[in-house]
Write a protein that holds these residues in place. Structure first.
Motif, PDB file in Angstrom:
ATOM      1  N   ALA A 287      -1.449  -8.066  14.269  1.00 50.14           N
ATOM      2  CA  ALA A 287      -2.189  -7.295  13.261  1.00 50.14           C
ATOM      3  C   ALA A 287      -3.676  -7.242  13.551  1.00 50.14           C
ATOM      4  N   THR A 288      -4.283  -6.076  13.327  1.00 54.12           N
ATOM      5  CA  THR A 288      -5.737  -5.943  13.447  1.00 54.12           C
ATOM      6  C   THR A 288      -6.326  -6.174  12.054  1.00 54.12           C
ATOM      7  N   ASP A 289      -6.425  -7.434  11.713  1.00 56.27           N
ATOM      8  CA  ASP A 289      -6.866  -7.798  10.363  1.00 56.27           C
ATOM      9  C   ASP A 289      -8.109  -8.698  10.395  1.00 56.27           C
TER      10      ASP A 289
ATOM     11  N   PHE B 195       0.364   5.475  -0.024  1.00 51.68           N
ATOM     12  CA  PHE B 195      -0.533   6.633   0.046  1.00 51.68           C
ATOM     13  C   PHE B 195       0.326   7.885   0.020  1.00 51.68           C
TER      14      PHE B 195
ATOM     15  N   ASN C 179      -2.227   8.743   7.801  1.00 50.85           N
ATOM     16  CA  ASN C 179      -3.207   7.972   8.580  1.00 50.85           C
ATOM     17  C   ASN C 179      -3.736   6.774   7.793  1.00 50.85           C
ATOM     18  N   MET C 180      -3.732   6.867   6.474  1.00 46.54           N
ATOM     19  CA  MET C 180      -4.031   5.692   5.653  1.00 46.54           C
ATOM     20  C   MET C 180      -2.921   4.653   5.830  1.00 46.54           C
TER      21      MET C 180
ATOM     22  N   THR D 119      -4.972  -1.970  17.991  1.00 48.46           N
ATOM     23  CA  THR D 119      -3.891  -1.064  17.605  1.00 48.46           C
ATOM     24  C   THR D 119      -4.132   0.243  18.334  1.00 48.46           C
TER      25      THR D 119
ATOM     26  N   ALA E 261      -3.947  12.940   5.744  1.00 52.41           N
ATOM     27  CA  ALA E 261      -4.738  11.747   5.451  1.00 52.41           C
ATOM     28  C   ALA E 261      -3.825  10.602   5.010  1.00 52.41           C
TER      29      ALA E 261
ATOM     30  N   LEU F  97      -1.192   4.307   8.496  1.00 54.65           N
ATOM     31  CA  LEU F  97      -1.448   3.719   9.824  1.00 54.65           C
ATOM     32  C   LEU F  97      -2.484   2.593   9.709  1.00 54.65           C
ATOM     33  N   GLY F  98      -3.554   2.876   8.978  1.00 49.43           N
ATOM     34  CA  GLY F  98      -4.602   1.862   8.831  1.00 49.43           C
ATOM     35  C   GLY F  98      -4.099   0.617   8.124  1.00 49.43           C
ATOM     36  N   ALA F  99      -3.409   0.825   7.011  1.00 46.95           N
ATOM     37  CA  ALA F  99      -2.919  -0.326   6.248  1.00 46.95           C
ATOM     38  C   ALA F  99      -1.887  -1.112   7.054  1.00 46.95           C
TER      39      ALA F  99
ATOM     40  N   VAL G  94       0.089  -5.376   6.456  1.00 46.13           N
ATOM     41  CA  VAL G  94       0.729  -5.278   5.138  1.00 46.13           C
ATOM     42  C   VAL G  94       1.833  -4.221   5.192  1.00 46.13           C
TER      43      VAL G  94
ATOM     44  N   SER H 147      -1.647  -1.354  10.176  1.00 48.69           N
ATOM     45  CA  SER H 147      -2.330  -2.065  11.271  1.00 48.69           C
ATOM     46  C   SER H 147      -2.756  -3.469  10.854  1.00 48.69           C
ATOM     47  N   THR H 148      -3.069  -3.614   9.581  1.00 52.31           N
ATOM     48  CA  THR H 148      -3.528  -4.916   9.117  1.00 52.31           C
ATOM     49  C   THR H 148      -2.369  -5.859   8.820  1.00 52.31           C
TER      50      THR H 148
ATOM     51  N   CYS I 139       0.844  -1.201   0.000  1.00 47.38           N
ATOM     52  CA  CYS I 139       0.000   0.000   0.000  1.00 47.38           C
ATOM     53  C   CYS I 139       0.872   1.241   0.000  1.00 47.38           C
TER      54      CYS I 139
END
Lengths: 351, 179, 251
Positions: free
Chosen positions: A194-196, A25, A61-62, A207, A58, A64-66, A71, A68-69, A23
């Motif tokens: 991971a939060t997946d 961003f 933070n994207m 997370t 943004a 951060l989200g990715a 990847v 977290s999973t 990913c």
């Protein structure tokens, strides 16, 4: 292996793909936009995600989200944009997430300019965002090193669960040089945190960077700093060039180190015993390596494309055991080898 | 072998592409090379220059401050950079775009009306930059025509392969020009 | 004896930190019930940014991420893009979604980011002790509008559902509340629809829930529920502002 001629920015992007970055961003800003453009073209083909965010805020933070999973995720920007990312980077560090952040530096402060600069050394090594944390910072000095270090950055980020920065500059990003690439990475470490989606197979993962009890926050920070200690002990990197018999050691990193190396060569051609110390990890600063480099020197000349930021680490690391002089250009002006040679001569450069 | 080349002109004249051809030629010959463009917000019409280093040794600063080869495609570029050329260096000038003469006597200057030469042959259209490269390699012996050809084949994407012949013709035109 | 009510499995069995009478608890339950009913707890990732609900990561049984103030839609974008097959929801307050995070909200919406946004609007900043929110009503007294929100000085409240309904990427924009049993039933239906939309890949679904903050409003819980009816609903009318599934039916 085939040598390709590529811009630093594009080579870095290709290396990220090969490192398994899934990913990316980003948000456009000169002089790093080729990274985004390259990944926009090639990320989907590699089965990954390229998304142009509405802002740097943004974008991070994207990431951060990715991340977290589990990847591999990356963002890139240049100085003013990196300032905007600082909030998210702090959260990423506080959440113990791995990611790679690229800063292709330009002149500042403010909107500054778009020409190469090294004025974000402090930001990268000391103060990108709030709180008790560090980034692991690599400073490549060639297009090949852009590739090598981004490859390593992803591995280190995963191994130590922390954000890793590549601190480049406009010159490295824009220049083309021959480069070879590693094979595509296929083996990745497990990320049980991971939060997946727990799939009903485990307790829920969280997370988080919030600890309202001071003792718990302290514990989490101290645990993180133990990892930092391990990195300090095992993973500092530096290049020592003609330092063994040198009377004068030039210290410089990144693109400036190339200028400094040319100046050292010019000095040697005139019989002056000059050498170069180039830190490759800026945090942690290679303390043992610099002391080895300067052991026989009479004086140190620190050269930067800034008003002098790394010089403080040079003084600290050598415990002020040698006089440290400074020569810098800033605002996007690139020092020339002749200018640096003149400084070397001024400092005695005893033959 | 150690060439510090500076190419300069207006944006849109193909300065960066010409530099790329030289850099790729160096790559073909297994040399150390670097290519560094000036970059700025302007895309076309603004000033543009490009530093190319070709050497047997690793390249230090990729920014060419004192070139031993200067290619100037307009008057402001020649005026700006002529004083920086190393004594004994080579200067290639597009004389159809430059209305001044070089006063220095310690450099070799070749005046090639490259832009004018492109007007007589549709195959050479837009190839003034490459004509100057032809003159450059003829003067310096930097590369063989085989190397240049290999560089074009590497740089020009397959779907534009028909342009390779045009470019090679421009190289030949430059090499054979004796004004 | 027959069990007529039990805690949804997607809620962890621990006490929450919410004030007595706060409607966060009801909203948490509704979200958890929908997750249970759809059987998606193991495939769901929730994102809770700064605000009163920042610690919702402890309460929901699915994997949870705490996000920075206002950044939940961006964080959720990262999660959803990395894991397109998982369910992703954000749970945001008014300051978060409609002030500091407006850009993230609007752009996630216009991208048609296939996520669910639970937007809790209680017209005040609760966590920091009762300051003016972007949704604070004209005349409303808060810590930072001690003489009441003066629209000449602080401007007007933002109606998010109405704003977002103009965007093509939005699948559902609906305002509900939880101040009465019929309203709670309606709210749950809206939340269910939002999650179904995500399952069907329809895009961004936002459910705005008018909520109470008895503590910072300085009211009893009962009076707070009444305020929703008397003061909030007139300014923030309940209803469906955009519904792609209804548009499909009407075609």
């Amino acid at each position: 292996m085939e040598r390709n001629l590529m811009k630093g920015n594009e080579a870095l992007a290709e290396a990220a793909l090969r490192a398994g970055c899934k990913c990316f961003f980003g948000y456009p800003i000169t002089p790093q936009t080729e990274i985004s453009a390259y990944l926009a073209k090639n990320m989907a083909k590699a089965g990954g995600v390229f998304l142009q965010a509405e802002s740097e805020v943004a974008a991070i933070n994207m990431v951060l989200g990715a991340a977290s999973t589990g990847v591999r995720a990356m963002t890139s920007s240049s100085s003013p944009g990196v300032s905007l990312k600082s909030e998210g980077v702090s959260y990423i560090a506080g959440s113990d997430l791995p990611c790679v952040i690229i800063n292709v530096q330009r002149g500042g402060p403010g909107l500054g300019g778009i020409q190469p600069s090294q004025a974000d050394y402090w930001q990268a090594t000391k103060a990108l965002g709030h709180g008790d944390y560090q980034l692991l910072v690599y400073a490549p000095s060639s297009v090949q090193e852009m590739v090598d270090k981004v490859t390593l950055a992803f591995d280190m980020a995963d191994a130590y669960r922390m954000p890793v920065m590549i601190l480049a500059d406009g010159l490295l990003g824009q220049m083309m040089e021959p480069v070879t690439f590693p094979e595509k990475k296929t083996d990745f470490i497990e990320k049980p945190w991971a939060t997946d989606g727990h799939g009903g197979k485990r307790k829920h993962n969280i997370t988080n960077s919030l600890y309202l009890k001071p003792e718990e926050l302290e514990k989490s920070v101290v645990e993180r700093f133990k990892r930092y200690d391990e990195i300090k002990a095992k993973h500092t990197e530096a290049e020592l060039y003609l330092t063994e018999d040198a009377d004068i050691i030039v210290t410089a990193y990144g693109a400036t180190a190339r200028v400094a190396k040319s100046a050292v060569n010019l000095a040697r051609a005139e019989g002056i015993k000059a050498g170069l110390f180039r830190p490759i990890t800026l945090w942690p600063f290679p303390v043992n390596e610099i002391n080895e480099a300067v052991k026989n020197a009479k004086v140190i000349l620190d050269v930067e494309m800034s008003m002098g930021q790394m010089i403080e680490d040079v003084k600290l690391a050598t415990n002020c055991s040698k006089p440290v002089e400074f020569y810098g250009r800033t605002g996007g002006v690139i020092p020339t080898p002749a200018e640096v040679l003149e400084q070397i001569k001024k400092l005695g450069g005893a033959k | 072998m150690n060439y510090d080349i500076l190419l300069a002109g207006f944006g849109g004249q193909g300065i960066l592409f010409a530099g790329k051809i030289l850099a790729y030629s160096g790559l073909m010959d297994s040399k150390e090379v670097s290519w560094l463009p000036s970059y700025g917000p302007e895309m076309r019409g603004g000033t543009c220059n490009c530093s190319v280093c070709i050497s047997d040794e690793p390249i230090g600063s990729p920014l060419v401050v004192n070139p031993n080869v200067l290619v100037a495609m307009n008057t402001p570029s020649l005026e700006k950079f002529i004083g920086t050329v190393q004594p004994g260096g080579t200067v290639i000038v597009d004389s159809s775009m430059v209305d001044i003469k070089v006063e220095r006597t310690d450099v070799k200057v070749c005046y090639v009306p490259a832009t004018e030469l492109t007007s007589t042959d549709p195959q050479l259209k837009g190839g003034a930059n490459i004509i100057l490269m032809g003159k450059l390699i003829a003067e310096t012996g930097m590369f063989t025509t085989d190397t240049i050809k290999a560089a074009f084949e590497k740089v020009v994407p397959a779907k534009r392969a028909h342009l390779i012949d045009n470019n090679l013709k421009a190289i030949k035109t430059g090499m054979e020009y004796n004004g | 004896m027959a069990v007529v009510f039990e805690r949804p499995k997607a809620l962890v069995d621990i006490p929450t930190h919410y004030c007595p009478g706060c409607t966060h608890g009801i909203i948490h339950r509704l979200v958890a019930e929908v997750i249970d009913e759809m059987g998606i707890e193991g495939d769901t990732i929730g994102v809770c940014p700064v605000g009163c609900s920042v610690m919702a990561y402890d309460y929901f049984g699915c994997d949870m991420i705490e996000a920075a103030h206002g950044r939940a839609p961006a964080t959720a974008t990262g999660v959803k893009r990395a894991m397109p097959d998982k369910f992703v929801f954000t749970y945001q307050g008014d300051g978060d979604l409609a002030a500091i995070g407006t850009a993230e909200t609007v752009h996630a919406a216009t991208r048609g980011e296939n996520i669910v946004v639970i937007f809790v609007n209680n017209t005040i900043y609760g966590m920091t002790g009762g300051q003016m929110a972007p949704t604070t009503l004209p005349g409303q007294v808060t810590q930072t509008t001690p003489f009441g929100r003066d629209t000449n000085v602080q401007g007007y409240p933002v109606r998010m559902c109405e704003m977002l309904s103009t965007l093509d990427g939005v699948a559902l924009a609906q305002r509900v509340t939880v101040n009465s049993v019929p309203h709670i039933r309606e709210a749950k239906k809206a939340i269910r629809k939002a999650f179904e939309n995500q399952k069907n890949g329809l895009g961004f679904s936002i459910v705005e829930i008018l909520s109470t903050c008895p503590t910072n409003w300085g009211m009893t819980p009962v009076d707070a529920l009444k305020r929703v009816e008397d003061e909030m609903i007139p300014y923030y009318p309940l209803g469906v502002y955009k519904d792609k599934t209804a548009e499909e039916v009407n075609k």
